[in-house]
Motif scaffolding. Structure first.
Motif, PDB file in Angstrom:
ATOM      1  N   PRO A   3       0.845  -1.196  -0.028  1.00 34.84           N
ATOM      2  CA  PRO A   3       0.160  -0.063   0.045  1.00 34.84           C
ATOM      3  C   PRO A   3       0.792   1.141   0.087  1.00 34.84           C
ATOM      4  O   PRO A   3       0.582   2.121  -0.765  1.00 34.84           O
ATOM      5  N   SER A   4       1.937   1.346   0.838  1.00 34.38           N
ATOM      6  CA  SER A   4       2.604   2.626   0.928  1.00 34.38           C
ATOM      7  C   SER A   4       3.421   2.699  -0.551  1.00 34.38           C
ATOM      8  O   SER A   4       3.286   4.259  -0.871  1.00 34.38           O
ATOM      9  N   GLY A   5       3.846   1.834  -1.137  1.00 30.34           N
ATOM     10  CA  GLY A   5       4.605   2.245  -2.451  1.00 30.34           C
ATOM     11  C   GLY A   5       3.398   2.542  -3.331  1.00 30.34           C
ATOM     12  O   GLY A   5       3.752   3.583  -4.415  1.00 30.34           O
ATOM     13  N   LEU A  57       9.301  -0.986  -7.872  1.00 31.68           N
ATOM     14  CA  LEU A  57      10.082  -2.331  -7.905  1.00 31.68           C
ATOM     15  C   LEU A  57       9.354  -3.116  -6.815  1.00 31.68           C
ATOM     16  O   LEU A  57       9.086  -2.534  -5.494  1.00 31.68           O
ATOM     17  N   ASP A  58       9.507  -4.588  -6.968  1.00 28.64           N
ATOM     18  CA  ASP A  58       9.510  -5.315  -5.709  1.00 28.64           C
ATOM     19  C   ASP A  58      10.273  -6.530  -5.848  1.00 28.64           C
ATOM     20  O   ASP A  58      10.458  -7.258  -6.901  1.00 28.64           O
ATOM     21  N   ARG A  59      10.598  -7.333  -4.759  1.00 32.00           N
ATOM     22  CA  ARG A  59      11.265  -8.371  -4.699  1.00 32.00           C
ATOM     23  C   ARG A  59      10.367  -9.406  -5.332  1.00 32.00           C
ATOM     24  O   ARG A  59      11.058 -10.589  -5.960  1.00 32.00           O
ATOM     25  N   ALA A  95      14.976  -7.457  -6.374  1.00 33.89           N
ATOM     26  CA  ALA A  95      15.161  -6.921  -4.841  1.00 33.89           C
ATOM     27  C   ALA A  95      16.084  -6.039  -4.514  1.00 33.89           C
ATOM     28  O   ALA A  95      17.217  -5.760  -5.526  1.00 33.89           O
ATOM     29  N   VAL A  96      16.082  -5.195  -3.636  1.00 31.20           N
ATOM     30  CA  VAL A  96      16.965  -4.011  -3.586  1.00 31.20           C
ATOM     31  C   VAL A  96      17.806  -4.285  -2.083  1.00 31.20           C
ATOM     32  O   VAL A  96      16.758  -4.944  -1.105  1.00 31.20           O
ATOM     33  N   GLY A  97      18.725  -4.216  -2.157  1.00 31.27           N
ATOM     34  CA  GLY A  97      19.752  -4.442  -0.728  1.00 31.27           C
ATOM     35  C   GLY A  97      20.028  -5.822  -0.523  1.00 31.27           C
ATOM     36  O   GLY A  97      19.507  -6.881  -1.215  1.00 31.27           O
TER      37      GLY A  97
HETATM   38  C1  LIG Z   1      -0.987 -10.406   8.784  1.00 31.56           C
HETATM   39  C2  LIG Z   1      -1.525  -8.758   8.720  1.00 31.56           C
HETATM   40  C3  LIG Z   1      -2.879  -8.513   8.338  1.00 31.56           C
HETATM   41  C4  LIG Z   1      -3.431  -7.289   8.052  1.00 31.56           C
HETATM   42  N1  LIG Z   1      -4.545  -7.195   7.817  1.00 31.56           N
HETATM   43  C5  LIG Z   1      -4.947  -5.983   7.673  1.00 31.56           C
HETATM   44  C6  LIG Z   1      -6.380  -5.639   7.584  1.00 31.56           C
HETATM   45  O1  LIG Z   1      -7.123  -6.508   7.352  1.00 31.56           O
HETATM   46  N2  LIG Z   1      -6.751  -4.376   7.345  1.00 31.56           N
HETATM   47  C7  LIG Z   1      -5.963  -3.097   7.323  1.00 31.56           C
HETATM   48  O2  LIG Z   1      -6.142  -2.012   7.134  1.00 31.56           O
HETATM   49  N3  LIG Z   1      -4.439  -3.386   7.391  1.00 31.56           N
HETATM   50  C8  LIG Z   1      -4.155  -4.836   7.903  1.00 31.56           C
HETATM   51  N4  LIG Z   1      -2.894  -5.063   7.803  1.00 31.56           N
HETATM   52  C9  LIG Z   1      -1.779  -3.848   7.859  1.00 31.56           C
HETATM   53  C10 LIG Z   1      -1.207  -3.563   6.463  1.00 31.56           C
HETATM   54  O3  LIG Z   1      -1.188  -4.613   5.903  1.00 31.56           O
HETATM   55  C11 LIG Z   1      -0.170  -2.528   6.380  1.00 31.56           C
HETATM   56  O4  LIG Z   1      -0.562  -1.355   6.824  1.00 31.56           O
HETATM   57  C12 LIG Z   1       0.399  -2.313   5.001  1.00 31.56           C
HETATM   58  O5  LIG Z   1       0.543  -3.653   4.332  1.00 31.56           O
HETATM   59  C13 LIG Z   1       1.560  -1.463   5.254  1.00 31.56           C
HETATM   60  O6  LIG Z   1       2.061  -1.375   3.996  1.00 31.56           O
HETATM   61  P1  LIG Z   1       3.649  -1.163   3.453  1.00 31.56           P
HETATM   62  O7  LIG Z   1       3.478  -0.571   2.008  1.00 31.56           O
HETATM   63  O8  LIG Z   1       4.302  -0.058   4.300  1.00 31.56           O
HETATM   64  O9  LIG Z   1       4.282  -2.625   3.630  1.00 31.56           O
HETATM   65  P2  LIG Z   1       4.028  -4.098   2.786  1.00 31.56           P
HETATM   66  O10 LIG Z   1       2.431  -4.050   2.617  1.00 31.56           O
HETATM   67  O11 LIG Z   1       4.495  -4.896   3.665  1.00 31.56           O
HETATM   68  O12 LIG Z   1       4.731  -4.040   1.601  1.00 31.56           O
HETATM   69  C14 LIG Z   1       6.199  -3.977   1.370  1.00 31.56           C
HETATM   70  C15 LIG Z   1       6.592  -4.364   0.143  1.00 31.56           C
HETATM   71  O13 LIG Z   1       7.818  -4.225  -0.074  1.00 31.56           O
HETATM   72  C16 LIG Z   1       8.441  -5.502  -0.703  1.00 31.56           C
HETATM   73  N5  LIG Z   1       9.980  -5.568  -0.315  1.00 31.56           N
HETATM   74  C17 LIG Z   1      10.352  -5.867   0.869  1.00 31.56           C
HETATM   75  N6  LIG Z   1      11.583  -5.767   0.971  1.00 31.56           N
HETATM   76  C18 LIG Z   1      12.037  -5.419  -0.114  1.00 31.56           C
HETATM   77  C19 LIG Z   1      13.223  -5.439  -0.994  1.00 31.56           C
HETATM   78  N7  LIG Z   1      14.499  -5.418  -0.217  1.00 31.56           N
HETATM   79  N8  LIG Z   1      13.308  -5.222  -2.238  1.00 31.56           N
HETATM   80  C20 LIG Z   1      12.274  -4.961  -3.174  1.00 31.56           C
HETATM   81  N9  LIG Z   1      10.954  -5.100  -2.528  1.00 31.56           N
HETATM   82  C21 LIG Z   1      10.893  -5.193  -1.059  1.00 31.56           C
HETATM   83  C22 LIG Z   1       7.702  -6.592  -0.337  1.00 31.56           C
HETATM   84  O14 LIG Z   1       7.765  -7.703  -0.965  1.00 31.56           O
HETATM   85  C23 LIG Z   1       6.337  -5.757  -0.380  1.00 31.56           C
HETATM   86  O15 LIG Z   1       5.542  -6.134  -1.502  1.00 31.56           O
HETATM   87  C24 LIG Z   1      -2.214  -6.026   8.214  1.00 31.56           C
HETATM   88  C25 LIG Z   1      -1.070  -6.663   8.219  1.00 31.56           C
HETATM   89  C26 LIG Z   1      -0.313  -7.915   8.734  1.00 31.56           C
HETATM   90  C27 LIG Z   1       0.896  -8.090   9.043  1.00 31.56           C
END
Ligand SMILES: Cc1cc2nc3c(=O)[nH]c(=O)nc-3n(C[C@H](O)[C@H](O)[C@H](O)COP(=O)(O)OP(=O)(O)OC[C@H]3O[C@@H](n4cnc5c(N)ncnc54)[C@H](O)[C@@H]3O)c2cc1C
Length: 457
Positions: free
Chosen positions: A11-13, A34-36, A78-80
């Motif tokens: 979501p944040s990306g 990008l995503d790993r 993947a990065v890093g």
């Molecule tokens: C089990 C679980 C259930 C949840 N259920 C809910 C829900 O029902 N409702 C709700 O509102 N929120 C829910 N959440 C919270 C929600 O998922 C998070 O708020 C949100 O996903 C955070 O977004 P993010 O983009 O920071 O991280 P993430 O969603 O974790 O995305 C990170 C991305 O970065 C990629 N990545 C990581 N490292 C690397 C790298 N080195 N190189 C390239 N790519 C990389 C990963 O593959 C991933 O696609 C849940 C969380 C969890 C853990």
């Protein structure tokens, strides 16, 4: 033109990409997300529970962003670590926004934690979500009793999946091997335990209430244990009002505690909600986990708890630890080990306390694992506002006219949007062959094969 790499398609990306292409100060921003993994959407695909279809459907709005004409999805990069070092990526783009999440579990730090049969909730979630890093045979579910340590929404998710019948999950995209294991599950008792009282539990009322509506599971709560919480009883006139969430949670628990037993109740499973239990040790028998030893706690009068000096053991052949998430350091990027985040100021990465032009963060790796999916949108907007403000500084940085060609020349095999659509089609085909809707492909070879147009096995 400003070329921006967003690392992470959760979501944040995706909200970062959206904020970049919808802002109007710099109309010609191009974004590579990008995503790993070869699949987008981060924890929306690999974390949100499969039976929460409404939240899962958020993928549709994230998809619209990734299909924007100035956004390109670049999976399988993947990065890093073993991937592209951040400093090399920085040479290809005018700016890089790290949105890599914080999906590593927090350890309990108690003896026995590493015994076979003891897992993090992350492992269980990854397994039923078909994350390609999770082995398909990681769980056998042969134990009759399972303990879930933690009383947040992730703990509720894993308890619910353990307590649901496979028939209830068949219409979801749960991978076929996991569905088979869930169908043969011997788990009959799920015990969720928190070290503090019900008024301090972190679950939300909707998720809590849902546990009580499972067709095959009965809630078990002990009114005497709930009553230890000073907020539980009728506080009476003059007592300070409870926060709405706490009041609603306590109402749900009170209703369960006072519900008379149903005559001839044939529900095969129970979910016990336990409070004031602090895990101190995982017990072992024949080299596997056999239970959890808890210290009983009691309110300390200051909003916390203290140990009472008494103990309780709950037998369990499966223990899932759901006590929170934390970010992982990425070599080449600064890291705040205390908070598990990258230090930043309004989204600008701080190196030795000084903003580093061209490096940004958003999402869980920026603010820690808190909030709902929507919280990442405002978080991303703040970061993008900083990046756009820095644009004059970024213009002088070296960048490549064709970063994808450079990534390929480094031996990487990016999966672009067509590849992801191909995975989606393969998952639909796989589901049809099983008489189900789309079914997730749970392994790297399967996903990569599908991305390149192979039919699923
Ligand atoms: C089990 C679980 C259930 C949840 N259920 C809910 C829900 O029902 N409702 C709700 O509102 N929120 C829910 N959440 C919270 C929600 O998922 C998070 O708020 C949100 O996903 C955070 O977004 P993010 O983009 O920071 O991280 P993430 O969603 O974790 O995305 C990170 C991305 O970065 C990629 N990545 C990581 N490292 C690397 C790298 N080195 N190189 C390239 N790519 C990389 C990963 O593959 C991933 O696609 C849940 C969380 C969890 C853990």
């Amino acid at each position: 033109m400003l070329r921006v790499a967003v690392v992470g398609s959760g979501p944040s990306g995706v909200y970062t990409a959206q904020a970049l292409v919808t802002q109007t100060l710099l109309p010609d921003v191009r974004v590579h997300v990008l995503d790993r993994l070869p699949c987008p959407y981060g924890l929306v695909r690999y974390g949100v529970a499969p039976d929460h279809e409404k939240i899962k459907s958020l993928q549709q709005s994230l998809r619209a962003v990734l299909e924007h004409e100035r956004v390109t999805f670049v999976g399988n990069v993947a990065v890093g670590g073993d991937g592209v070092p951040p400093e090399r990526l920085g040479e290809l783009y005018d700016a890089v926004v790290y949105c890599v999440g914080a999906a590593t579990d927090r350890p309990l730090g108690i003896p026995g934690e590493d015994l076979p049969g003891s897992h993090s909730a992350t492992e269980f979630v990854s397994w039923y979500s078909a994350h390609p890093d999770a082995a398909a045979d990681l769980f056998a579910l042969r134990a009759r009793s399972a303990v879930v340590i933690g009383v947040g929404n992730v703990a509720v998710d894993v308890a619910r999946i353990l307590a649901r019948g496979a028939d209830e999950l068949r219409p979801t995209d749960v991978p076929q091997p996991a569905l088979g294991v869930l169908a043969g599950s011997r788990v009959r008792e799920v015990h969720m335990a928190g070290r503090r009282g019900p008024s301090q539990a972190r679950f939300t009322t909707k998720e809590l209430r849902e546990l009580g509506s499972l067709p095959g599971a009965r809630m078990v709560v002990d009114p005497a244990e709930l009553a230890l919480d000073p907020a539980y009883g009728d506080a009476g006139p003059g007592a300070p009002p409870l926060p709405a969430l706490v009041r609603r949670n306590l109402d749900v628990l009170r209703a369960w505690a006072s519900a008379p037993p149903r005559a001839g109740d044939s529900r095969p499973r129970t979910i016990g909600l336990r409070f004031f239990l602090r895990p101190v040790e995982l017990l072992e028998r024949d080299g596997r986990v056999a239970g959890v030893r808890f210290a009983r706690t009691a309110p300390d009068g200051n909003g916390g708890v203290r140990d009472t000096g008494t103990y309780e053991e709950i037998a369990a052949g499966l223990v899932l630890r759901a006590v929170g998430y934390r970010g992982m350091p990425m070599p080449g990027l600064p890291f705040d080990a205390v908070h598990g985040t990258v230090p930043h100021r309004a989204g600008r990465v701080l190196r030795d306390g000084v903003p580093s032009p061209g490096e940004y963060v958003a999402g869980w790796i920026k603010r820690g694992p808190t909030g709902v999916i929507g919280s990442n949108r405002s978080c991303a907007k703040e970061t993008v506002a900083s990046l756009i403000e820095d644009a004059p500084l970024l213009a002088g940085r070296p960048s490549s006219p064709d970063p994808l060609a450079v990534l390929r020349s480094w031996g990487l095999r990016p999966v672009e949007w067509d590849g992801w659509l191909s995975i989606e089609r393969a998952e639909a085909t796989l589901g049809r062959s099983l008489g189900r809707g789309p079914v997730k492909i749970p392994d790297w070879p399967g996903l990569m094969g599908a991305a390149h147009g192979d039919s699923p096995a």
